[in-house]
Design a protein around this motif. Structure first.
Motif, short mmCIF file in Angstrom:
data_model
loop_
_atom_site.label_atom_id
_atom_site.label_comp_id
_atom_site.label_asym_id
_atom_site.label_seq_id
_atom_site.Cartn_x
_atom_site.Cartn_y
_atom_site.Cartn_z
N ALA A 126 39.77 46.28 53.70
CA ALA A 126 39.03 47.33 54.39
C ALA A 126 37.90 46.73 55.22
O ALA A 126 37.68 47.11 56.37
N GLU A 127 37.18 45.76 54.63
CA GLU A 127 36.06 45.13 55.35
C GLU A 127 36.53 44.39 56.59
O GLU A 127 35.89 44.39 57.63
N ALA A 142 30.86 39.98 54.36
CA ALA A 142 31.83 40.77 53.59
C ALA A 142 32.13 40.09 52.26
O ALA A 142 32.25 40.74 51.22
N LEU A 200 40.48 45.26 43.10
CA LEU A 200 39.32 45.84 43.77
C LEU A 200 38.89 45.00 44.97
O LEU A 200 38.72 45.51 46.08
N ILE A 201 38.76 43.68 44.76
CA ILE A 201 38.27 42.86 45.88
C ILE A 201 39.34 42.69 46.96
O ILE A 201 39.03 42.59 48.14
N GLU A 259 29.29 40.52 49.90
CA GLU A 259 29.10 41.90 49.45
C GLU A 259 30.21 42.40 48.54
O GLU A 259 30.16 43.52 48.04
N LEU A 260 31.25 41.58 48.34
CA LEU A 260 32.29 41.98 47.38
C LEU A 260 31.66 42.07 46.00
O LEU A 260 30.72 41.33 45.69
N GLN A 268 41.46 45.05 47.94
CA GLN A 268 41.40 46.26 48.76
C GLN A 268 40.13 46.29 49.59
O GLN A 268 40.15 46.60 50.78
N ARG A 269 39.01 45.95 48.92
CA ARG A 269 37.73 45.96 49.60
C ARG A 269 37.76 44.97 50.77
O ARG A 269 37.27 45.26 51.87
N TRP A 270 38.34 43.82 50.53
CA TRP A 270 38.40 42.77 51.56
C TRP A 270 39.22 43.24 52.76
O TRP A 270 38.81 43.08 53.92
#
Lengths: 244, 244
Positions: free
Chosen positions: B226-227, A231, B219-220, A234-235, B222-224
């Motif tokens: 979610a992941e 993860a 961005l990272i 892939e960020l 939120q992405r983190w």
């Protein structure tokens, strides 16, 4: 040190405690910190302890002895609030005896407890008893408590646990929280004691001890580490303005 | 409180500091804790500070003033070891003045520093200066240091950072470590100061300030989140023996 987590979900309660105690880094031992009281079909009361082992053991022992000798005991109280008050009073009683006199000077004898369960006629509840003896109850906003070494394992609980989590999800999340803590603090150690309670079942779950070689625990530890690395990789890449 | 991370990788150095200071929960302010010294083409010395703000500011101010007045200063020392010793000596000097007398009774005036950089002729180095003034250097085995509120953000560093990580990976990993800490401790706060140094470039990077509305950081984050939720859900289900 110690690490204990308990979560109160709509679906039920999840408890995990480690078993390591230490008096200095070179004096470690294994002691159970998850204690089960109750009467099948009527009540379940789970106590988790952190802090001074002599104090917490004395409290648990008195609570157990008094099941047969005192009118007011954990099997007779009519609510979990009353059970929590009883534990708190017993802790005060032990500390008032042990902290008197010169021998106790400069020694931290305090301890703390998590108390969770359900008594027939009431809903499942979870309480956090502070070393001062006062206590708070878990709510929908804050469905979990930790005692002992809480910081390393807190982020994953904050990110992933809410009161609507399933028992499976909460258990996995709490086990991962333990993995983060075990990696960072040597005074928290295996095996782990796990107990899962389904709301309104009013049974006394046998609980489960997770040993070092536990297949499932090791599988999710490894999988989790791998997923995290993936993860992170892939960020999105940082932009140039970050000075790269 | 404060949170600062610095990592020494084969590829270079990564530094991130928060900017929140607090004297009680109702008295917070924003102060830079990442300070840059150096001469382009010859040396870079980055200092990060945690602890008592009056002490750390006095140390930084004296180090800056003495660039022009003293023979031995951060622009003249021949190694990062000597630079670290100079910072440590300056800290002792400030504390010996401030901790004397009745006014300092019971007040914690200590602070700690991370010092990293490179001086022409030497390799990049990273030091952790303890409140007592002694210090240790980062190695391949332990390529990063934290000061301040270190626990919440430590697991992700332990899991994902090693000395062969790229600067991009280390920066992402450190930003995620900050996210975990910011979520858990209100006394660590935005904006963040970021500085990335490429080994042997001997330049003085401008650094970058990550504000609350920073697009990449958000961005990272939120992405983190979610992941992580996804990874947790995708872990194998606990077996029945866990009491489910």
């Amino acid at each position: 040190m110690t690490y204990c987590v308990a979560a109160k979900l709509t679906a039920g309660l999840v408890f995990i405690s480690d078993t390591r105690t230490n008096a200095g880094i070179d004096h470690i031992a294994t002691f159970r910190k998850l204690h089960v009281f109750g009467v099948a079909g009527e009540r379940l009361i789970v106590l988790q302890s952190a802090g001074n082992l002599a104090t917490s053991q004395a409290v648990i022992s008195l609570l157990q002895q008094r099941l047969n000798t005192d009118w007011v005991n954990l099997n007779s109280v009519s609510s979990l609030f009353a059970a929590t008050t009883l534990v708190s009073d017993t802790m005060r009683e032990v500390l008032e005896r042990d902290m008197q006199g010169v021998l106790a000077k400069g020694v931290d004898m305090s301890c703390s407890f998590l108390l969770g369960g359900q008594i027939q006629g009431g809903a499942p509840e979870l309480y956090n008893i502070y070393p001062q003896g006062n206590f708070i109850a878990a709510t929908e906003d804050t469905p979990y408590f930790q005692i002992g070494e809480s910081k390393y394992g807190k982020p994953i609980l904050d990110r992933s646990l809410d009161c609507f989590s399933s028992l499976q999800d909460a258990l996995r999340c709490a086990l991962i929280s333990f993995d983060s803590t075990l990696r960072s603090n040597l005074s928290v150690g295996m095996p782990l004691d796990v107990l899962v309670y389904h709301s309104d079942s009013l049974n006394i779950p046998a609980g489960f001890r997770v040993e070092e070689d536990d297949e499932y625990y090791n599988l999710i530890r490894q999988r989790w580490s791998a997923e995290l690395s993936k993860a992170l990789t892939e960020l999105p890449e940082p932009s140039n303005c970050y000075g790269l």
